[in-house]
Design a protein around this motif. Sequence first.
Motif, short mmCIF file in Angstrom:
data_model
loop_
_atom_site.label_atom_id
_atom_site.label_comp_id
_atom_site.label_asym_id
_atom_site.label_seq_id
_atom_site.Cartn_x
_atom_site.Cartn_y
_atom_site.Cartn_z
N LEU A 31 0.82 -1.21 0.00
CA LEU A 31 0.00 0.00 0.00
C LEU A 31 0.86 1.26 0.00
O LEU A 31 0.45 2.28 -0.57
CB LEU A 31 -0.95 -0.01 1.19
CG LEU A 31 -2.01 -1.13 1.14
CD1 LEU A 31 -2.80 -1.18 2.44
CD2 LEU A 31 -2.94 -0.94 -0.05
N ASP A 59 1.64 1.69 -3.61
CA ASP A 59 0.46 2.22 -4.30
C ASP A 59 0.22 3.68 -3.93
O ASP A 59 -0.14 4.51 -4.78
CB ASP A 59 -0.79 1.39 -3.93
CG ASP A 59 -0.79 0.03 -4.62
OD1 ASP A 59 0.11 -0.24 -5.44
OD2 ASP A 59 -1.70 -0.78 -4.31
N GLY A 60 0.40 4.00 -2.65
CA GLY A 60 0.20 5.37 -2.18
C GLY A 60 1.20 6.33 -2.80
O GLY A 60 0.84 7.45 -3.19
N PHE A 102 2.73 5.84 -5.66
CA PHE A 102 2.36 5.95 -7.08
C PHE A 102 1.26 7.00 -7.26
O PHE A 102 1.39 7.91 -8.09
CB PHE A 102 1.87 4.60 -7.63
CG PHE A 102 2.95 3.70 -8.17
CD1 PHE A 102 3.85 4.15 -9.14
CD2 PHE A 102 3.08 2.38 -7.74
CE1 PHE A 102 4.86 3.34 -9.65
CE2 PHE A 102 4.08 1.55 -8.24
CZ PHE A 102 4.97 2.03 -9.20
#
Lengths: 324, 324
Positions: A109, A112-113, A115
Motif C-alpha cells: 500500500l 500504491d500510495g 504511485f
Amino acid sequence: MTATASRPTDPLIPLIEAELIRSVGSGEDLLETACLDALFPGGKLLRPTLCMESARAVGGRAESVLSFAAAIECLHVASLVHDDIVDQDPVRRGRASTAERFGIAEALLVGDGLFTTGWAAMLRGGPADRVLAASRAIVEAVHAMCRASMREIEIREDLACGRSAVLEVIRGKTAALTGAACRAGAILAGATPEQIDALHHYGEQLGMAFQIRDDLLPYTADDALTGKSAVSDVANRQPTLPVLLAYESADDHDRRHLTEIFHGNVDLTTAHRDLLDVLARTGAITEAARQARACAARARAALDGLSATGRLAWLADSAADRHQ
Amino acid sequence: MTATASRPTDPLIPLIEAELIRSVGSGEDLLETACLDALFPGGKLLRPTLCMESARAVGGRAESVLSFAAAIECLHVASLVHDDIVDQDPVRRGRASTAERFGIAEALLVGDGLFTTGWAAMLRGGPADRVLAASRAIVEAVHAMCRASMREIEIREDLACGRSAVLEVIRGKTAALTGAACRAGAILAGATPEQIDALHHYGEQLGMAFQIRDDLLPYTADDALTGKSAVSDVANRQPTLPVLLAYESADDHDRRHLTEIFHGNVDLTTAHRDLLDVLARTGAITEAARQARACAARARAALDGLSATGRLAWLADSAADRHQ
C-alpha cells in the motif's frame, strides 16, 4: 539503482526534498508516515534532477518543473518498495526495506500510495497540453518498468536467456524512467521535438550506464557503496549482465559451475567468491564496464547543441567512472 | 464489491470489454496474459458504466468516453488484485484470485501493470484540459482507496473503532471511485459545475449503498452471490458496518462474544453462525440495510434535473434492493 546523481553542493536537492514532503504530507496517518519513511533519508534524487536539468538545458527554469520532478521520485521510490516485495529483499539503501519494517501488505500500500501521490502531483500543474504530454511519457516508462519486472521473474535462474533479455530488463527497469524524466522536463519547458528526443536519448543511455555499473558493484566494491548485500544477486538467482556475459564466454566447466550456483546448490558466500573468479577469468567484468562507458559516451554525445548542460555532462562522466 | 451493475441487455458491456482488451493487449507476454486473466471473465463493469452514463446524462455521447471509462475498470481491478494480496484472500469472483493463480510477486506486478495501463489509456485522449481535470478526479479517488486500505489494516480486529471509521473505509475504498467515475464522465462531456457535482454525489452515494449491501451479503445470502466465502470477514477479522452496529448496540455478554470471535478464539463456522445470531438479535442487519437504502435514495435524488438518466436511476433502485 544507487547512482552518484549529483555533486554534494547541488542546490536542487533541498528543493526536491521539501517538495516531496509537501506532496506526501507530514505524517498524519500510517500511510503518510510509511511513505515518508520510504522516501527519507533519500537517494541521490537522480530522476528529479534529470527532469529539472533537462528543463534548464532547453532554456527553461529548473524550478518551474519542481513539482513534476518530485512526482517522478515518488514513482521511482514506489517501484523500489514494490521491487523489494517481489525480490523479498530485506535491505534497501543500507537499512531495512519498507516490507521488512512495516510488513508486506503495508509495503504494497505504501507503493500504491506513492504511485498515486506521484500521479496526482504530476497532473496538478499546467499548461494542460504540456502536462498531458509529459505525463504520457512518464506513464509509458512506468508501464515498461512493470513489464521488465515481470520479465525479470521469468528469467530468474535462466542463464541461457541471452544478454538481450537482460539488456531489455535494464532498459525497462531503469533507462525507461531516466529517459522519460528528461523527456518530461524538456516537454514542460517547451522544447523543440529535436531537443526532446536528444534529452530522452541522453536519459536512456545514462540510465543504462548507471544500471550496468550498479550490476557490477557486487563484484567491484564492498557492500557499503550499494547499501545492498553483495550476495543478493546470487540469493535472488537473478542473472545480471556481467553474469550473462561470463556465461556466454565461459567453457563447459565454468558454465556448469555457474548453473550450479544459480540453482542454489552452493552456499551463498562460496557462490559469490566462485562467481567473482569466473567473472574475472572470462573478462566479463571488463566487458560490462566497457559497455557502461559506451552508454555514458552516447549520453554525453546527445548533449551536443544543448545549453547549460553542465550537470548533465557531469552525470554522464560520473557514469563512465562509477567511483568518481 | 460485486454490484448488480447493469441490466443483462446493457449494450455498453461488449464495447467496454473490447476496449479493455485493446488497452491491455492480447496476451503477448506473461504480464498481458495475467492482466487479462484478472480482467476476464469480468465483473459487472459498474464504474465504466457510471462514467459513460454520466456523459450521457449531461447530453454527451456515452461512446465518446469509452476509452477513459475502460481505463477506470483497469484501475478498479488493479486495486482488487492488490486487495487480495493484502487480505490474503484466495478467492475472487468465485475463482482463484490472481495471487493464488500466479503467485504474490506476479500479482503485485499485475496490479501495477493494470494501474499503469489505466493511467496510460486515461491520458491518451483529448481535449487536454478536460482529460486532465477528469484524470485528477480519478487519481484523487485511487489515492483515497490506498489510504482506506491502510486504515482497514489499522482497524483489523478493532471492534471499538466506531462506525465512523468503517464508513470512512467504505467511502475511500468504494464510494470515492464510483463518485469520481461519474464526475469524470460529466467533465469529459463538458458538463456544468452543478451537473458535475450532482453526478459526483450520485456516484458516491451509489457506491456507499452497494458496499453496505455487499458487507451484508455474508449474513443475508449464500456464497454464490458474492463469489467470496461467507466467513471471509471473520477469517480476516475485519469489522464491517453490520458488525460495528451490532457491537455498538450489544449487551456486555454479546460484546464479549463478538470480541472473542474477532480475536480468532472460535472456529470459523461456529464464529459465523454466532455472528449471524448476534447481528439478527441486535437489529444490526435491519439497520445496515436501512442505511444502504438511505444512500440509494440520496443517489436517486441527485439525478433530479439531469436527462437520459434511465440506467443510473435503475442502478440506484437496484442498490436499494440488492436482490433486484
